[in-house]
Design a protein around this motif. Structure first.
Motif, mmCIF file in Angstrom:
data_model
loop_
_atom_site.group_PDB
_atom_site.id
_atom_site.type_symbol
_atom_site.label_atom_id
_atom_site.label_comp_id
_atom_site.label_asym_id
_atom_site.label_seq_id
_atom_site.Cartn_x
_atom_site.Cartn_y
_atom_site.Cartn_z
ATOM 1 N N MET A 68 0.849 -1.121 -0.004
ATOM 2 C CA MET A 68 -0.059 0.024 -0.117
ATOM 3 C C MET A 68 0.942 1.215 -0.334
ATOM 4 O O MET A 68 1.618 1.297 0.800
ATOM 5 N N PRO A 69 0.798 2.092 -0.849
ATOM 6 C CA PRO A 69 1.622 3.210 -0.957
ATOM 7 C C PRO A 69 1.382 4.172 -0.067
ATOM 8 O O PRO A 69 0.110 4.493 0.581
ATOM 9 N N LYS A 70 2.327 4.811 0.756
ATOM 10 C CA LYS A 70 2.181 5.772 1.791
ATOM 11 C C LYS A 70 2.733 7.334 1.060
ATOM 12 O O LYS A 70 3.981 7.206 0.489
ATOM 13 N N ARG A 71 2.214 8.394 1.383
ATOM 14 C CA ARG A 71 2.611 9.569 0.851
ATOM 15 C C ARG A 71 2.749 10.510 2.113
ATOM 16 O O ARG A 71 2.188 10.471 3.108
ATOM 17 N N THR A 72 4.107 11.292 2.190
ATOM 18 C CA THR A 72 4.193 12.067 3.238
ATOM 19 C C THR A 72 4.428 13.549 2.935
ATOM 20 O O THR A 72 4.828 13.766 1.820
ATOM 21 N N ALA A 73 4.239 14.531 3.780
ATOM 22 C CA ALA A 73 4.785 15.851 3.646
ATOM 23 C C ALA A 73 5.124 16.334 5.119
ATOM 24 O O ALA A 73 4.572 15.692 5.921
ATOM 25 N N ASN A 74 5.847 17.433 4.939
ATOM 26 C CA ASN A 74 6.146 17.827 6.174
ATOM 27 C C ASN A 74 5.949 19.199 6.275
ATOM 28 O O ASN A 74 6.006 20.309 5.362
ATOM 29 N N ALA A 75 5.610 20.006 7.508
ATOM 30 C CA ALA A 75 5.372 21.375 7.627
ATOM 31 C C ALA A 75 6.029 21.862 8.982
ATOM 32 O O ALA A 75 5.968 21.272 10.072
ATOM 33 N N GLU A 76 6.671 23.040 9.153
ATOM 34 C CA GLU A 76 6.892 23.616 10.189
ATOM 35 C C GLU A 76 6.543 24.988 10.451
ATOM 36 O O GLU A 76 6.321 25.582 9.414
ATOM 37 N N TRP A 77 6.415 25.474 11.596
ATOM 38 C CA TRP A 77 5.983 26.802 11.948
ATOM 39 C C TRP A 77 7.090 27.598 12.951
ATOM 40 O O TRP A 77 7.179 26.749 13.972
ATOM 41 N N ASN A 78 7.237 28.648 12.686
ATOM 42 C CA ASN A 78 8.252 29.344 13.724
ATOM 43 C C ASN A 78 7.468 30.718 14.151
ATOM 44 O O ASN A 78 7.081 31.654 13.146
ATOM 45 N N GLY A 79 7.353 30.793 15.385
ATOM 46 C CA GLY A 79 6.770 32.120 15.848
ATOM 47 C C GLY A 79 5.207 32.214 16.107
ATOM 48 O O GLY A 79 4.807 31.123 16.272
ATOM 49 N N SER A 80 4.688 33.239 16.293
ATOM 50 C CA SER A 80 3.320 33.373 16.837
ATOM 51 C C SER A 80 2.493 33.037 15.805
ATOM 52 O O SER A 80 2.887 33.021 14.397
#
Length: 142
Positions: free
Chosen positions: A1-13
């Motif tokens: 079964m294929p898996k797909r990923t993405a990433n996000a980062e947040w800095n600050g208010s």
């Protein structure tokens, strides 16, 4: 079964911060901010990426559904518009799929039926089942 990923980062208010979203495949990496999400600032936002995913999924699924119905689709193009409603807290209230397809031999009535079924059954539509309204405007072009 294929898996797909993405990433996000947040800095600050929330309002003053900034972030980056990236696809694991490397196909996309870009900035996002409060302004790009809730106003008209530079960068992308999660809703725009949802729109891209939905447009891509729907176009592929419609081509497949037309093929299974015995037609040969030459071209399918979809624009997805995600409506972010702020009343009661931010939420996706509506998605409109505007699609144009070039398909030989299909009547407009049958094409509309197939497009409506695709709207209900493409994997991204199913994943977005909590959205109050998902509409499709399908146009058959020659």
């Amino acid at each position: 079964m294929p898996k797909r990923t993405a990433n996000a980062e947040w800095n600050g208010s929330l309002e003053g911060g900034e972030g980056t979203m990236r696809m694991a495949s490397g196909a996309y990496e870009g900035p996002y901010s409060f302004q790009s999400r809730f106003q008209e600032g530079d960068g992308t936002n999660p809703e725009e990426l949802i729109a891209a995913a939905h447009a891509g999924c729907f176009s592929m699924a419609l081509s497949g559904d037309l093929g299974r119905a015995g037609y040969d689709p030459q071209h399918v193009e979809t624009t997805a518009t995600v409506h972010l409603d702020m009343e009661g807290g931010p939420h996706i209230a509506r998605i409109v799929l505007d699609t144009r397809a070039q398909v030989s031999g299909v009547s407009d009535d049958e094409f509309q039926q197939i497009a409506a079924g695709t709207k209900d059954n493409c994997p991204v539509s199913k994943a977005l089942a909590a959205v109050e309204t998902i509409e499709v405007n399908a146009e058959l072009v020659s």
